[in-house]
Design an enzyme around this catalytic site. Sequence first.
Site, mmCIF file in Angstrom:
data_model
loop_
_atom_site.group_PDB
_atom_site.id
_atom_site.type_symbol
_atom_site.label_atom_id
_atom_site.label_comp_id
_atom_site.label_asym_id
_atom_site.label_seq_id
_atom_site.Cartn_x
_atom_site.Cartn_y
_atom_site.Cartn_z
ATOM 1 N N LYS A 1 29.339 47.045 33.445
ATOM 2 C CA LYS A 1 29.420 48.476 33.135
ATOM 3 C C LYS A 1 30.082 48.637 31.777
ATOM 4 C CE LYS A 1 33.971 49.367 35.207
ATOM 5 N NZ LYS A 1 34.724 49.591 33.959
ATOM 6 N N ASP B 1 36.874 45.443 37.768
ATOM 7 C CA ASP B 1 37.602 45.071 36.535
ATOM 8 C C ASP B 1 38.775 44.109 36.721
ATOM 9 O OD1 ASP B 1 35.918 46.517 34.933
ATOM 10 O OD2 ASP B 1 37.264 48.221 34.670
ATOM 11 N N CYS C 1 39.221 53.389 36.203
ATOM 12 C CA CYS C 1 37.911 52.906 36.652
ATOM 13 C C CYS C 1 37.744 52.952 38.168
ATOM 14 C CB CYS C 1 37.663 51.506 36.124
ATOM 15 S SG CYS C 1 37.476 51.505 34.317
#
Length: 200
Positions: free
Chosen positions: A113, A28, A146
């Site tokens: 994702k 991310d 995450c």
Amino acid sequence: MAEKGFAEHFVDDGKNFTLEKPAVLVVDMLNDFCKEGGCMVLQEGLEAVAPIANLIDQARTHGVPVIYINDCHRPGKYDKEFDKRTPHCIDGTWGAQVIDELAPQESDYCIKKRRFSGFFQTDLDLVLRELGVQTVVVTGVVTNICVRSTCHDAFFLGYKVVVPRDCVRATGPREQDSTLWDIETQYGSVTTSDMVIQKF
Ligand code: ZN
């Protein structure tokens, strides 16, 4: 020897871990999370850019796979994550793109994702198995969401987990310390990117 209690902090200072068949995961590092103008910016994320850039550069040099795990939600559609968070990382937008400083290269893998874990309903596990990966070095943001979810699932699936602390950032110092405490006690090794690079 006395049995170890739940409260014990297991410390691995990085000297003892090994890196069998490693891959580096970059979680991310996207405009929406890292850059001014993004919709859920964690300013501290930019502090991790230089060490991640160096780590993945060294990984590529040593033939270690670099795998980006990128949050990506459908435009105009409901997503469970939006129950708790403002819509973010919408597919096809600037916000969902990896920041320029860490732009993926031809040899890298990019996996989308739409949950916190990079493993949940994605083909990350399949890619890692095809590559023969046994150890995942997890970097990116945010440590307590995450990154943590991805570390948990990696451990559950049987991978060795290594987190270089300079390559991850949390929503605050308490969350960073608490999450890394848990990871190094229950799931894997917490170390530095320099230590990881030495073992490539
Ligand atoms: Zn998301």
